[in-house]
Structure formats: structure tokens, C-alpha cells
Design an enzyme around this catalytic site. Structure first.
Site, short mmCIF file in Angstrom:
data_model
loop_
_atom_site.label_atom_id
_atom_site.label_comp_id
_atom_site.label_asym_id
_atom_site.label_seq_id
_atom_site.Cartn_x
_atom_site.Cartn_y
_atom_site.Cartn_z
N ASP A 65 -61.00 -51.82 9.94
CA ASP A 65 -61.57 -51.06 10.82
C ASP A 65 -63.14 -51.44 11.30
O ASP A 65 -63.66 -51.21 12.24
CB ASP A 65 -61.43 -49.69 10.60
CG ASP A 65 -60.14 -49.19 10.36
OD1 ASP A 65 -59.23 -49.61 11.25
OD2 ASP A 65 -59.85 -48.52 9.45
N ASN A 74 -59.19 -45.85 21.38
CA ASN A 74 -57.89 -45.89 21.69
C ASN A 74 -57.08 -44.47 21.16
O ASN A 74 -57.60 -43.87 20.28
CB ASN A 74 -57.21 -46.85 20.66
CG ASN A 74 -56.66 -48.12 21.15
OD1 ASN A 74 -56.39 -48.06 22.41
ND2 ASN A 74 -56.91 -49.17 20.69
N LYS A 121 -49.06 -53.06 9.60
CA LYS A 121 -49.91 -53.95 9.09
C LYS A 121 -49.46 -55.20 8.40
O LYS A 121 -49.72 -56.29 8.70
CB LYS A 121 -51.11 -53.15 8.42
CG LYS A 121 -51.81 -52.57 9.25
CD LYS A 121 -52.88 -52.88 10.12
CE LYS A 121 -54.14 -53.58 9.63
NZ LYS A 121 -55.11 -54.03 10.51
N TYR A 143 -36.21 -65.41 -14.75
CA TYR A 143 -36.34 -64.43 -15.61
C TYR A 143 -36.24 -64.69 -16.99
O TYR A 143 -36.81 -65.92 -17.35
CB TYR A 143 -35.53 -63.37 -15.34
CG TYR A 143 -35.85 -61.89 -16.00
CD1 TYR A 143 -37.07 -61.38 -15.79
CD2 TYR A 143 -34.96 -61.03 -16.65
CE1 TYR A 143 -37.76 -60.31 -16.22
CE2 TYR A 143 -35.33 -59.80 -16.94
CZ TYR A 143 -36.74 -59.31 -16.75
OH TYR A 143 -37.28 -58.14 -17.47
N ALA A 168 -67.83 -46.12 11.26
CA ALA A 168 -67.50 -47.25 10.69
C ALA A 168 -67.57 -48.51 11.56
O ALA A 168 -68.15 -49.62 11.27
CB ALA A 168 -66.36 -47.47 10.09
N ALA A 169 -66.78 -48.56 12.63
CA ALA A 169 -66.57 -49.53 13.54
C ALA A 169 -67.72 -50.15 14.23
O ALA A 169 -68.40 -51.04 14.39
CB ALA A 169 -65.46 -49.36 14.55
#
Length: 449
Positions: A225, A351, A157, A102, A260-261
């Protein structure tokens, strides 16, 4: 379970009996507090699943003199206080340590970066940092549950990034679903990150967000995704085709789900050389020039279905070599699979409940895969994103390209050796010691290498 009971110790025995009669197994019963007014009792017991746990709670709540105050289980306890933390990489034990980490030492580093901005990734966490960004609009199979409810998923994630890619990732849950606001928010935080992982943002909004961020930022933007799913599917498909002796360039594929997928899967399969793809959605098989299609579906139809197959999913499946589902539960009747080509391949990835029960599909298909962990051949994005970002960060990449995604899929597929390959093992486990490093190496390789 934390229970409030009348001040009668015989209640403890009644609680244990109620749990046993409901099929539970008592591990421990502790009186946490005792007074003349009430007892506070903590009960630990085992159940077979979440539904059984609720039945045990009801059984205990029905005991006279018992109030069920709080219920938890090992999954909730694992999330208690969150799953990730910040840790210092340097010791801060002395004044000398502080003077370098610092003030005043850090001022020298900041001045150097102001003079040479290109060194930011080398001298800060930016070189190993990813923002996991969501608006909470399409979380798992739960739908639009908002940014707060999405936070445990984003934490997960981030934990996976660290475990499998040694990447430091931060969950960024935005309290807006306005495209302009999301794009601007990510732009504003981008200087602190080496990459952006978009997550659980609903279509078609996610397409616009990704495109605009890719145009405006000088760091890679990856929508897991879309692109993570597509890479995992292509990797599994390469090996499934090895099992049945077919080639990518000769097969017919049906993709169920034009979101999207599904769109990303189509794009990557086309780039890989698949010549004949039919997309089926709620409207049925998407056919070019259909005025009833949304703009996104119209664009998708313009690049697929060369034979102009019309009708429902069953119509699209006739003669197809491969079914890929990223749509909804139980929409594929297993009795339709014999209408597909010989040695059919079925990837049912919805899923938590897939388009067809994998066990039922296995009676007719040569190779079956799903997104579930309780069947062989789990196609999971965890195989993809840690290694992808490891490679992107190592290469100081400014974008992620189709060529890189094709290489990543090939790398995952190649981890499964010829000796290991069979219909029940077309994709490596996420814990395979080579898979993430193989992906990172493939991503970091020079283009057209």
C-alpha cells in the site's frame, strides 16, 4: 437464486415474468427438488450490476408463494472454496517417489540444511515464497473489517503473485491489531518465507510494523500500500511529464492524503528529485512547525512544503503542475484545475470513487490517471509487486531499497515506447508481456549498476 416455492409449477412462470418486468434476462430455471410440500427452484438470470441484482431479488421475493433462500452471482461463485490451492511439483506415484520426497530421503536434506542453513532458500520453497500479511484494518476502501473479511483480498493478491510473477504467496490474516503481536507473529513465521508483503494495515501502525520488521528480519519487507503505490505513481508521472514536456526536477506537486500511501509517494518523489511537494490532508496543507499536527504529519511536513503554503486543497493547487490523490472521493472540484499550472497532470487514485471524476478532470487537465479500470491510465499496484518480489527472490535480497524502487518505476515507464506514448496511454496494462519481467530485472540488478 435458490427459491423455495409452493408446490405449484405455475410459480415458475410467475418468477420468470417478475424477472423480465424488472429488466432481468432469464438464462435458466431448474426445479432442483420437488415434493408435495414445496419446490426447490434454481434460477439463473443476468443483471446489469449489483444494485440491479438486488432489485431482481426483491421482485422475485414479492411473488406470492416464493421464498428467496439463497442468492449468488458469478463473482461470489468464483470465490467459492477460495481462489488458490497448493499443488505438488513432484510426482508421488510410487514408493520410490515417496522415499525421496518424504521419509527417508527428506531426512538427508534436512540434515544438510542443519549443517548449511544458507542452502534453505535453494532446497526449499522459501526461495520462492512470500507471506501476504494483514490485520484487516484497512482493506481496500472498506476500512477496518477484520482478518476474516480480508482473506478474499489476500487470496487475490496470492493469485496475482503467481499469475504475474510465478511467486508462491500465502495469505496470512492475523487476529490482532497490536503492533507488538503483529511484529512477533511475522518474526515467528519468517523462516519459511523469502519475503514479507504487508497489506492493508492502517497508518500510522503500518509504519512502525514495517520499520521494526526491516530491522529484525534478514528477508525483504515490502508494504504494498505504501511502496507499490509509490512506484506505480512515479512510473506514471515520468511518462505524463514526457507527454507535457516537463521535468521531475522542476515541477510542483500536491499530494492529497498524508497516510501510508501518501507518505510513501512523497518519499519516493523526493528521492527522484522533485523539489516542491505540498501535502494536503484533513487539516489542510501541512506546514512545518504547526503544533496541531500529529507526530507523523509533523515529520512529513518537515520534509515538504518549502514555500510554506497554507490553507485548503484549493490553495495548495494554485500554480501546481501535478495533483496526486490518495485520499477520499470527490474532494477535488474540477473547476479548480484551471488554477493549476498549464498542462496540469491529475492522478485521482481513491478507490472505488476517485477524488475527481476522471471525465470531468479531462476537460481541464492535460493528463488524467486514476485507480479505476474503466478509464485510461489505470495506476495499479498489480504492475509492481509481482515483479518486485520476483526480482528480490531471484537476487536473494535481504532488503528492498529506495534505489531499487526508483529503478522499478523507471522500468515500468520505459515499457511504454515513444511511439505508444500519449495522454491516454502513460502506463502499460498489467497484461503487458514485458512489464513484470522488466521490473524483476530492475530490482535484481546490483545497486548503482
Amino acid at each position: 437464486m435458490r427459491l423455495y416455492t409452493v408446490p405449484d409449477h405455475r410459480v415458475v412462470g410467475a418468477v420468470a415474468t417478475a424477472i423480465a418486468e424488472a429488466g432481468g434476462v432469464v438464462t435458466a430455471i431448474d426445479v432442483a427438488e420437488s415434493s408435495h410440500q414445496r419446490l426447490v427452484v434454481d434460477v439463473t438470470c443476468s443483471s446489469s450490476d449489483a444494485e440491479h441484482a438486488r432489485a431482481l431479488e426483491s421482485a422475485v421475493g414479492a411473488v406470492e408463494g416464493v421464498e428467496v433462500h439463497k442468492v449468488s452471482d458469478r463473482t461470489f461463485l468464483l470465490h467459492l472454496g477460495g481462489k488458490i490451492e497448493v499443488a505438488s511439483k513432484v510426482a508421488l506415484k510410487t514408493r520410490d517417489d515417496l522415499s525421496m520426497a518424504y521419509t527417508p530421503g527428506v531426512g538427508r536434506v534436512s540434515s544438510a540444511l542443519a549443517a548449511n542453513p544458507g542452502d534453505v532458500s535453494r532446497l526449499t520453497i522459501k526461495g520462492n515464497a512470500v507471506a501476504v500479511v494483514t490485520d484487516g484494518s484497512a482493506v481496500l476502501g472498506l476500512g477496518n473489517i477484520g482478518p476474516g473479511a480480508a482473506l478474499p483480498v489476500m487470496e487475490g493478491k496470492a493469485a496475482l503473485f503467481k499469475r504475474f510473477g510465478s511467486v508462491d504467496a500465502w495469505p496470512i490474516c492475523l487476529d490482532t491489531q497490536d503492533v507488538d503481536e503483529i511484529v512477533r507473529a511475522v518474526e515467528l513465521i519468517a523462516p519459511g518465507f523469502g519475503g514479507i508483503n504487508l497489506e492493508d494495515i492502517a497508518a500510522p501502525r503500518c509504519f512502525d510494523i514495517e520499520a521494526r520488521l526491516r530491522e529484525r528480519l534478514d528477508i525483504p519487507v515490502f508494504h504494498d500500500d505504501q511502496h507499490g503505490t509509490a512506484i506505480a505513481v512515479l512510473a506514471g508521472l515520468r511518462n505524463a511529464l514526457r507527454v507535457v514536456g516537463k521535468e521531475l526536477e522542476t515541477i510542483r506537486v500536491v499530494v492529497s492524503g498524508g497516510g501510508a500511501a501518501g507518505t510513501a509517494i512523497v518519499n519516493l518523489l523526493i528521492a527522484a528529485g522533485v523539489p516542491d511537494i505540498v501535502v494536503s490532508d484533513r487539516e489542510g496543507c501541512l506546514v512545518a512547525d504547526d503544533p496541531a499536527l500529529s507526530p507523523a504529519h509533523a515529520e512529513l511536513a518537515s520534509r515538504t512544503n518549502p514555500r510554506r503554503v497554507a490553507g485548503d486543497l484549493h490553495d495548495g493547487l494554485r500554480g501546481a503542475d501535478v495533483f496526486i490523490g490518495v485520499s477520499a472521493p470527490n474532494i477535488l472540484d474540477p473547476e479548480w484545475i484551471p488554477d493549476m499550472a498549464e498542462d496540469a497532470i491529475v492522478f485521482a487514485m481513491a478507490n472505488p470513487d476517485p477524488e475527481v471524476d476522471p471525465g470531468a478532470a479531462g476537460k481541464y487537465a492535460a493528463v488524467v490517471a486514476s485507480g479505476r479500470s474503466d478509464y485510461p491510465n489505470q495506476l495499479n499496484n498489480v504492475l509492481v509487486f509481482p515483479g518486485v518480489f520476483r526480482g528480490l527472490l531471484d537476487a536473494r535480497a535481504v532488503d528492498v531499497t529506495t534505489d531499487q524502487m526508483l529503478r522499478a518505476a523507471a522500468a515500468i515507464a520505459a515499457v511504454v515506447t515513444d511511439d505508444e506514448l500519449n495522454a491516454s496511454y502513460i502506463i502499460p496494462t498489467v497484461f503487458h508481456p514485458e512489464v513484470h519481467s522488466a521490473v524483476a530485472t530492475a530490482i535484481a540488478a546490483p545497486e548503482h549498476a
